[in-house]
Design an enzyme around this catalytic site. Structure first.
Site, PDB file in Angstrom:
ATOM      1  CG  ASP A  55      -2.029   1.057   1.061  1.00  0.00           C
ATOM      2  OD1 ASP A  55      -3.160   0.663   0.736  1.00  0.00           O
ATOM      3  OD2 ASP A  55      -1.758   2.268   1.228  1.00  0.00           O
ATOM      4  CG  ASP A 125      -7.991   3.505  -4.728  1.00  0.00           C
ATOM      5  OD1 ASP A 125      -7.051   3.214  -5.498  1.00  0.00           O
ATOM      6  OD2 ASP A 125      -7.919   4.437  -3.906  1.00  0.00           O
ATOM      7  CB  CYS A 169     -11.757 -11.748 -21.548  1.00  0.00           C
ATOM      8  SG  CYS A 169     -10.418 -12.901 -21.867  1.00  0.00           S
ATOM      9  CB  CYS A 183     -14.641   5.373  -2.683  1.00  0.00           C
ATOM     10  SG  CYS A 183     -14.802   3.603  -2.883  1.00  0.00           S
TER      11      CYS A 183
HETATM   12 ZN   LIG Z   1      -8.273 -12.199 -21.424  1.00  0.00          ZN
END
Ligand SMILES: [Zn+2]
Length: 349
Positions: A55, A125, A169, A183
């Site tokens: 983080d 995030d 995909c 947020c």
């Molecule tokens: Zn893929």
């Protein structure tokens, strides 16, 4: 033998054998914010052998409503989340090997940070980091679990490279900024975070315990306010997918120097050093030497505070927080040019 895991091993899906596998498991959680707090707490209590987490931020008062690993004192100290999480998790379960990393995940370090882990849990995030995780995971064949939450709803997707479709995909390219609520614009409530994290961690436990046959397929969407949950099938890897099909991984070649990054809606800008020789730090004495230099400047001296984890000061109405890896977060301005100027003037490049 302690009875710490007795209720979990009684559960048929885990059992004593699954518990032994969990104890040998190595998981990486990216982000130790709201989803990260909930996920880390459950993974550590469950007895996963090694839990690494990364983080880039510090604890603030506005985090406490939903980021369950932190308390008032962490926010007052403004400690890095990686360090706050380590303290709390070490007290929760000393049997787990914790590997906290207070740094920004980017193209230049993602493979090293992921190395040796069995699976990655996304608790970020932002889309840029998710596409980076997707490219790194698909290229190395590492399973990863997408998790995202905003307002009262969220989604998870378990990606098993070569066996299921991946993030690209479904959505081949990073959505443009502002395309989806965050947020910071739509808010978020804690029960939504806990619900999404629970879905994601259940998948992680299945993978680590060797219960692949129980894994959920497709995207799970849940809303705790509307009380809905549904699944969207995404099928097999798409032969036309840039990642799964064509094996193109542009996010891994991205701007590894990554000089600048605006933090979404936070009125803050992160500036990374152009080249950090060591992904884990700009050198052991970096903060100490910088603190010594800054203490000589009259406009900085009064507000300068430093610990072994970070150094912060105020100048020109902005608050600058410098980390041991050489990153600086400039709070109080969303203007990248201003942030770059302040950093080059006071930190150097
Ligand atoms: Zn893929």
């Amino acid at each position: 033998m302690s009875d710490r895991y007795s209720r979990q091993t009684l559960f048929a899906g885990i059992g004593p054998e699954g518990q032994e596998r969990l104890a040998r498991g190595r998981v990486l959680v990216v982000g130790a914010g709201a989803l990260g707090s909930a996920a880390l707490d459950m993974l550590v209590r469950a007895g996963v052998g090694t839990v690494r987490f990364v983080d880039r931020d510090t604890v603030e008062t506005s985090n406490l409503q939903r980021q369950s690993l932190y308390d008032e004192e962490d926010a007052r100290e403004g400690i890095p989340k990686a360090e706050g999480a380590r303290r709390r998790l070490a007290a929760v379960n000393p049997e787990v090997a914790l590997e906290p990393l207070a740094l920004d995940l980017h193209a230049g370090n993602v493979r090293e940070v992921m190395a040796g882990t069995d699976l990655v849990v996304d608790a970020t995030d932002n889309f840029e980091t998710r596409y980076l995780i997707n490219d790194a995971a698909v290229s190395t064949g590492t399973p990863w679990i997408y998790a995202a939450c905003v307002g009262s709803y969220g989604m998870t997707l378990t990606v098993l490279p070569g066996r299921t479709g991946c993030l690209r995909c479904v959505v081949p390219d990073v959505p443009p900024p502002g395309a989806s609520p965050t947020c910071d614009t739509a808010g978020v409530i804690a029960p939504a975070v806990q619900a999404v994290a629970s879905y994601a961690v259940a998948e992680a436990l299945k993978l680590l315990a060797g219960r692949d046959e129980d894994l959920a397929t497709g995207i799970w969407h849940l809303d705790v306010w509307e009380r809905t949950a549904y699944r969207m099938d995404i099928g097999k890897p798409d032969p036309d997918c840039p990642a799964c099909g064509r094996r193109e991984f542009p996010f891994l070649e991205g701007d590894a120097s990554g000089a600048l990054l605006t933090l979404c809606g936070r009125n803050a800008v992160q500036v990374r050093p152009a080249a950090s020789p060591d992904p884990n730090g700009a050198g052991p004495d970096f903060l100490e030497q910088l603190g010594g230099r800054l203490a000589e400047l009259p406009e900085v001296r009064g507000s300068l505070r430093s610990t072994s984890h970070l150094l912060q000061f105020e100048v020109a109405g902005r608050r600058l927080v410098v980390f041991p890896d050489g990153r600086t977060i400039v709070h109080g301005s969303g203007d990248p040019a201003e942030a770059r100027t302040l950093v080059s003037r006071y930190i150097g490049s």
